[in-house]
Motif scaffolding. Structure first.
Motif, PDB file in Angstrom:
ATOM      1  N   TYR A 128      27.424  -3.401  -3.814  1.00  0.00           N
ATOM      2  CA  TYR A 128      27.193  -3.877  -2.464  1.00  0.00           C
ATOM      3  C   TYR A 128      27.725  -2.883  -1.445  1.00  0.00           C
ATOM      4  O   TYR A 128      28.584  -2.063  -1.745  1.00  0.00           O
ATOM      5  CB  TYR A 128      27.860  -5.229  -2.238  1.00  0.00           C
ATOM      6  N   GLY A 129      27.186  -3.005  -0.284  1.00  0.00           N
ATOM      7  CA  GLY A 129      27.665  -2.179   0.792  1.00  0.00           C
ATOM      8  C   GLY A 129      28.806  -2.878   1.509  1.00  0.00           C
ATOM      9  O   GLY A 129      28.675  -4.011   1.940  1.00  0.00           O
ATOM     10  N   CYS A 150      30.966  -7.392   4.363  1.00  0.00           N
ATOM     11  CA  CYS A 150      29.621  -6.949   4.004  1.00  0.00           C
ATOM     12  C   CYS A 150      29.069  -6.054   5.117  1.00  0.00           C
ATOM     13  O   CYS A 150      29.194  -6.358   6.305  1.00  0.00           O
ATOM     14  CB  CYS A 150      28.690  -8.144   3.806  1.00  0.00           C
ATOM     15  N   THR A 151      28.462  -4.964   4.700  1.00  0.00           N
ATOM     16  CA  THR A 151      27.876  -4.037   5.665  1.00  0.00           C
ATOM     17  C   THR A 151      26.860  -4.724   6.561  1.00  0.00           C
ATOM     18  O   THR A 151      26.686  -4.367   7.721  1.00  0.00           O
ATOM     19  CB  THR A 151      27.200  -2.868   4.932  1.00  0.00           C
ATOM     20  N   LEU A 159      28.749 -13.530   4.764  1.00  0.00           N
ATOM     21  CA  LEU A 159      30.176 -13.753   4.965  1.00  0.00           C
ATOM     22  C   LEU A 159      31.048 -13.114   3.888  1.00  0.00           C
ATOM     23  O   LEU A 159      32.261 -13.316   3.863  1.00  0.00           O
ATOM     24  CB  LEU A 159      30.457 -15.256   4.997  1.00  0.00           C
ATOM     25  N   ALA A 160      30.423 -12.370   3.036  1.00  0.00           N
ATOM     26  CA  ALA A 160      31.191 -11.794   1.934  1.00  0.00           C
ATOM     27  C   ALA A 160      32.256 -10.826   2.443  1.00  0.00           C
ATOM     28  O   ALA A 160      31.999  -9.987   3.298  1.00  0.00           O
ATOM     29  CB  ALA A 160      30.248 -11.075   0.976  1.00  0.00           C
ATOM     30  N   THR A 161      33.428 -11.004   1.948  1.00  0.00           N
ATOM     31  CA  THR A 161      34.514 -10.067   2.246  1.00  0.00           C
ATOM     32  C   THR A 161      35.276  -9.804   0.953  1.00  0.00           C
ATOM     33  O   THR A 161      35.163 -10.550  -0.014  1.00  0.00           O
ATOM     34  CB  THR A 161      35.493 -10.611   3.290  1.00  0.00           C
ATOM     35  N   LYS A 162      36.029  -8.769   0.997  1.00  0.00           N
ATOM     36  CA  LYS A 162      36.905  -8.502  -0.140  1.00  0.00           C
ATOM     37  C   LYS A 162      38.075  -7.671   0.339  1.00  0.00           C
ATOM     38  O   LYS A 162      38.005  -7.014   1.370  1.00  0.00           O
ATOM     39  CB  LYS A 162      36.160  -7.758  -1.251  1.00  0.00           C
ATOM     40  N   GLY A 183      30.532 -15.328  -1.624  1.00  0.00           N
ATOM     41  CA  GLY A 183      29.511 -14.520  -2.250  1.00  0.00           C
ATOM     42  C   GLY A 183      28.575 -13.945  -1.209  1.00  0.00           C
ATOM     43  O   GLY A 183      28.515 -14.418  -0.074  1.00  0.00           O
ATOM     44  N   HIS A 184      27.863 -12.944  -1.607  1.00  0.00           N
ATOM     45  CA  HIS A 184      26.912 -12.325  -0.677  1.00  0.00           C
ATOM     46  C   HIS A 184      25.722 -13.250  -0.442  1.00  0.00           C
ATOM     47  O   HIS A 184      25.168 -13.818  -1.370  1.00  0.00           O
ATOM     48  CB  HIS A 184      26.412 -10.993  -1.227  1.00  0.00           C
ATOM     49  N   THR A 185      25.355 -13.356   0.795  1.00  0.00           N
ATOM     50  CA  THR A 185      24.154 -14.108   1.132  1.00  0.00           C
ATOM     51  C   THR A 185      23.073 -13.170   1.634  1.00  0.00           C
ATOM     52  O   THR A 185      21.975 -13.598   1.931  1.00  0.00           O
ATOM     53  CB  THR A 185      24.457 -15.149   2.220  1.00  0.00           C
ATOM     54  N   CYS A 186      23.415 -11.895   1.707  1.00  0.00           N
ATOM     55  CA  CYS A 186      22.455 -10.928   2.225  1.00  0.00           C
ATOM     56  C   CYS A 186      21.416 -10.570   1.172  1.00  0.00           C
ATOM     57  O   CYS A 186      20.422  -9.950   1.460  1.00  0.00           O
ATOM     58  CB  CYS A 186      23.160  -9.666   2.704  1.00  0.00           C
TER      59      CYS A 186
END
Length: 299
Positions: A128-129, A150-151, A159-162, A183-186
């Motif tokens: 992921y970006g 998330c990029t 809303l993904a972050t880490k 989780g990524h929603t993109c």
DNA sequence: CACATTTGACCATT
DNA sequence: AATGGTCAAATGTG
């Protein structure tokens, strides 16, 4: 049957799980080879069997031997898998009014749900970006913690972050604890640039920690002891991949010859929600076992 | 110029 | 007050 058995089964399970996508990728481009399909089927069966065995072991700890209470505790929360993009989490896309002072609303707090951790030597390669938005010195740690989102957050509301925390252990390659939130929603948002990480192309994340010796792919990115410096090697624009459905076998739409993917954290879509049981490195005495024991599906 | 990173400040929580 | 997470202006990079 004891902890050793659980560990062994878990390790085999994780190894197959991690290496399976490589096979799938190969298989996707070599349909004409029946032996590859056979291997694929066998691995799928092995994955299911090991998963089931782990599940039984976990549900019957008495039979499986003693598992450290901390591990059990960490695996307790049963919350929706990381890939689930809940509606309410979407609602949290608080535009946080750039102007004034932001305020963490109650809605925001309700939204903090999906969270899971992954131990890896390649914390910046998960397909992921990510865009870095902060860095912080955390108490009790030698290295700074870096925060990523998330990029495509602005474009898709993902809303993904880490955040990435290098472990204190003097392992080579250095081990990182990556904590994902949401989780990524993109999904398959397109990117243009190709990954050109300084690390070799086939780097594969490995669940484990300091003393993991088997299967660790050495990455060329140096680390001079400062997390911020390591960040210089982060490639933000990486070919995105779809989240594999939980334990569902499917070919990954990425070029494994270009970018190693540490998607094991996703295959545990049912991964136990991990709450920070304690601060810093005290999370677990044996993070490897901890992750192994919490990343399989419970049937 | 567009986009990513750095970094100090701000905010919520404990 | 200490701490962790995020914002956003300044800065860097291609």
């Amino acid at each position: 049957m004891g902890e050793g058995a659980v560990r062994e089964v878990a390790q085999v399970y994780e190894r197959i799980k991690i290496q399976h996508p490589l096979l799938l990728h190969y298989y996707s481009s070599h349909h004409h080879q029946p032996t590859t399909q056979l291997a694929h089927n066998l691995l799928s069966d092995a994955l299911r069997a090991l998963n089931l065995a782990l599940s039984v072991m976990k549900q019957h700890p008495a039979a499986a031997g003693s598992v450290t209470p901390r591990i059990v505790k960490a695996a307790e929360p049963q919350i929706s898998p990381p890939s689930a993009a809940s509606a309410d989490s979407q609602a949290i896309v608080t535009s946080t009014a750039r102007s004034g002072k932001r305020r963490r609303s109650s809605v925001m707090m309700e939204g903090k749900k999906s969270s899971w951790v992954n131990f890896t030597t390649v914390p910046y390669e998960d397909g992921y970006g990510w865009r870095k938005y902060g860095e912080k010195k955390i108490n009790g740690t030698s290295y700074t913690r870096s925060y990523f989102r998330c990029t495509y957050k602005d474009d898709t509301g993902c809303l993904a972050t880490k955040h990435v925390q290098q472990k204190d252990c003097n392992s080579d390659p250095p081990m990182f604890q990556v904590t994902y939130n949401n989780g990524h929603t993109c999904k398959n948002f397109t990117t243009t640039t190709a990954a050109n990480n300084s690390g070799s192309s086939n780097d594969l994340a490995l669940i484990g920690c300091c003393n993991s010796s088997e299967g660790v792919t050495i990455i060329s990115s140096r680390n001079n002891g400062h997390a911020g410096a390591a960040m210089n090697n982060i490639k933000q624009e990486q070919p995105p991949v779809l989240l594999p459905p939980p334990l569902e076998i499917s070919a990954l739409p990425f070029d494994a010859s270009r970018s190693g993917e540490s998607w094991d954290q996703y295959s545990a879509g049912d991964v136990a929600q991990i709450e920070e049981a304690s601060a810093g490195d005290g999370l677990l005495d044996d993070p490897e076992l901890f992750v192994l024991c919490t990343s399989f599906k419970v049937y």
